[in-house]
Motif scaffolding. Structure first.
Motif, short mmCIF file in Angstrom:
data_model
loop_
_atom_site.label_atom_id
_atom_site.label_comp_id
_atom_site.label_asym_id
_atom_site.label_seq_id
_atom_site.Cartn_x
_atom_site.Cartn_y
_atom_site.Cartn_z
N LEU A 248 0.85 -1.20 0.00
CA LEU A 248 0.00 0.00 0.00
C LEU A 248 0.88 1.24 0.00
N VAL A 249 0.64 2.09 -0.99
CA VAL A 249 1.49 3.28 -1.19
C VAL A 249 0.61 4.51 -1.16
N ASP A 250 1.03 5.53 -0.38
CA ASP A 250 0.24 6.76 -0.37
C ASP A 250 0.57 7.59 -1.60
N ASP A 251 -0.28 8.58 -1.87
CA ASP A 251 -0.15 9.34 -3.11
C ASP A 251 1.17 10.11 -3.20
N GLY A 252 1.72 10.51 -2.05
CA GLY A 252 2.97 11.28 -2.08
C GLY A 252 4.15 10.49 -2.60
N ALA A 253 4.21 9.21 -2.27
CA ALA A 253 5.33 8.37 -2.68
C ALA A 253 5.09 7.66 -4.01
N MET A 254 3.86 7.73 -4.53
CA MET A 254 3.51 6.98 -5.73
C MET A 254 4.34 7.38 -6.96
N PRO A 255 4.53 8.68 -7.28
CA PRO A 255 5.28 9.02 -8.50
C PRO A 255 6.70 8.46 -8.51
N GLU A 256 7.40 8.55 -7.40
CA GLU A 256 8.79 8.08 -7.36
C GLU A 256 8.85 6.57 -7.53
N LEU A 257 7.92 5.85 -6.92
CA LEU A 257 7.93 4.40 -7.05
C LEU A 257 7.59 3.99 -8.49
N LEU A 258 6.60 4.62 -9.09
CA LEU A 258 6.23 4.29 -10.46
C LEU A 258 7.36 4.63 -11.43
N ASN A 259 8.07 5.71 -11.16
CA ASN A 259 9.21 6.09 -11.99
C ASN A 259 10.30 5.02 -11.92
N ALA A 260 10.54 4.50 -10.71
CA ALA A 260 11.55 3.46 -10.54
C ALA A 260 11.13 2.18 -11.29
N LEU A 261 9.87 1.83 -11.20
CA LEU A 261 9.39 0.63 -11.88
C LEU A 261 9.47 0.76 -13.40
N SER A 262 9.13 1.93 -13.91
CA SER A 262 9.12 2.13 -15.37
C SER A 262 10.53 2.20 -15.95
N ASN A 263 11.53 2.44 -15.12
CA ASN A 263 12.92 2.53 -15.59
C ASN A 263 13.74 1.30 -15.18
N ASP A 264 13.04 0.19 -14.95
CA ASP A 264 13.69 -1.10 -14.68
C ASP A 264 14.65 -1.05 -13.49
N ALA A 265 14.27 -0.30 -12.48
CA ALA A 265 15.08 -0.27 -11.26
C ALA A 265 14.98 -1.61 -10.56
N ARG A 266 16.00 -1.95 -9.81
CA ARG A 266 15.95 -3.17 -8.99
C ARG A 266 15.18 -2.86 -7.73
N ILE A 267 14.26 -3.73 -7.42
CA ILE A 267 13.39 -3.55 -6.26
C ILE A 267 13.66 -4.67 -5.27
N ALA A 268 13.87 -4.30 -4.03
CA ALA A 268 14.03 -5.29 -2.96
C ALA A 268 13.01 -4.99 -1.86
N VAL A 269 12.33 -6.02 -1.42
CA VAL A 269 11.34 -5.88 -0.37
C VAL A 269 11.82 -6.66 0.85
N VAL A 270 11.96 -5.96 1.97
CA VAL A 270 12.52 -6.55 3.18
C VAL A 270 11.49 -6.48 4.30
N LEU A 271 11.24 -7.60 4.94
CA LEU A 271 10.29 -7.62 6.05
C LEU A 271 10.79 -6.73 7.18
N ASN A 272 9.88 -5.92 7.72
CA ASN A 272 10.19 -5.02 8.83
C ASN A 272 9.34 -5.45 10.03
N PRO A 273 9.78 -6.47 10.76
CA PRO A 273 8.94 -7.00 11.84
C PRO A 273 8.74 -6.04 13.02
N GLY A 274 9.60 -5.05 13.14
CA GLY A 274 9.50 -4.14 14.29
C GLY A 274 8.57 -2.97 14.04
N ALA A 275 8.06 -2.83 12.80
CA ALA A 275 7.21 -1.68 12.49
C ALA A 275 5.82 -1.88 13.07
N GLY A 276 5.22 -0.83 13.56
CA GLY A 276 3.86 -0.91 14.08
C GLY A 276 2.87 -0.92 12.95
N SER A 277 1.64 -1.39 13.27
CA SER A 277 0.60 -1.44 12.25
C SER A 277 -0.02 -0.07 12.09
#
Length: 220
Positions: free
Chosen positions: A191-220
């Motif tokens: 889930l991405v808020d509108d403020g961060a959406m342009p930068e993430l979509l730009n990274a995806l459209s330019n074949d950036a490498r994406i890594a997703v790391v579990l953050n178990p200490g983050a609150g809900s």
């Protein structure tokens, strides 16, 4: 000489006064009866209210944020909620038109009225990220992850990874399977808020490498 003797019973010294039998006209007796009746009526009313059941909707399966909610996703259950019944989606009211989940609703959870809204009301939207490195076993919707990106340079190399999204909520997780039965890439809906959406979509459209790391200490 004639002696007259009083034959009426007399109260000797030290004897307790005799109690009179209460009369139905005694106001104290009437007040006592009214208090007993009022108390009994209150207890009966309380038991009746606790016995009253209300039918509300429960989730038949996990409903991720942004997913359209239909009758196939819900099941009616009778519950005793007393004064809190209004906080949940009643069967009598039906499912609102165009309803989507505004937060994750887990399987078996009673549907809070506040968990439904319209697509326009969502402040976060799901974006699918394909990752090659599998997330830890047991990762599921509702968990929090950090999203790192490495932008591609003009020389077809990659910049140093940097944190783009911190503690993003997982909306859905789909683990792929290769032709040989082994695990392939994993599709993570975050889930991405509108403020961060342009930068993430730009990274995806330019074949950036994406890594997703579990953050178990983050609150809900």
């Amino acid at each position: 000489m004639t002696v007259s003797i009083d034959t009426r019973a007399t109260q000797g010294p030290g004897e307790a006064p005799r109690l009179k039998k209460p009369s139905w006209k005694d106001p104290r007796l009437l007040i006592g009866l009214l208090l007993v009746l009022a108390s009994t009526a209150g207890v009966v009313a309380l038991l009746d209210s606790q016995d009253t059941t209300t039918e509300v909707y429960s989730a038949r399966r996990d409903i991720p944020v942004g997913a359209a909610v239909s009758a196939d996703d819900l099941v009616a259950v009778p519950v005793r909620l007393a004064s809190s019944a209004g906080a949940y989606l009643p069967v009598s009211g039906g499912i609102p038109d165009g309803a989507v989940a505004t937060r994750l609703v887990t399987e078996g959870e009673l549907i809070p009225s506040a968990a439904l809204g319209t697509a326009d009301e969502l402040d976060r939207k799901p974006v699918g990220l394909s990752v090659e490195d599998p997330l830890p076993t047991g990762t599921e919707a509702g968990d929090r992850v950090d999203v790192w990106v490495s932008l591609r340079t003009d020389t077809n190399t990659y910049e140093e990874p940097r944190l783009l999204l911190e503690a993003a909520e997982v909306a859905e997780l789909t683990v792929g399977e290769s032709a040989l039965g082994g695990s392939a890439s994993t599709l993570v809906q975050v889930l991405v808020d509108d403020g961060a959406m342009p930068e993430l979509l730009n990274a995806l459209s330019n074949d950036a490498r994406i890594a997703v790391v579990l953050n178990p200490g983050a609150g809900s």
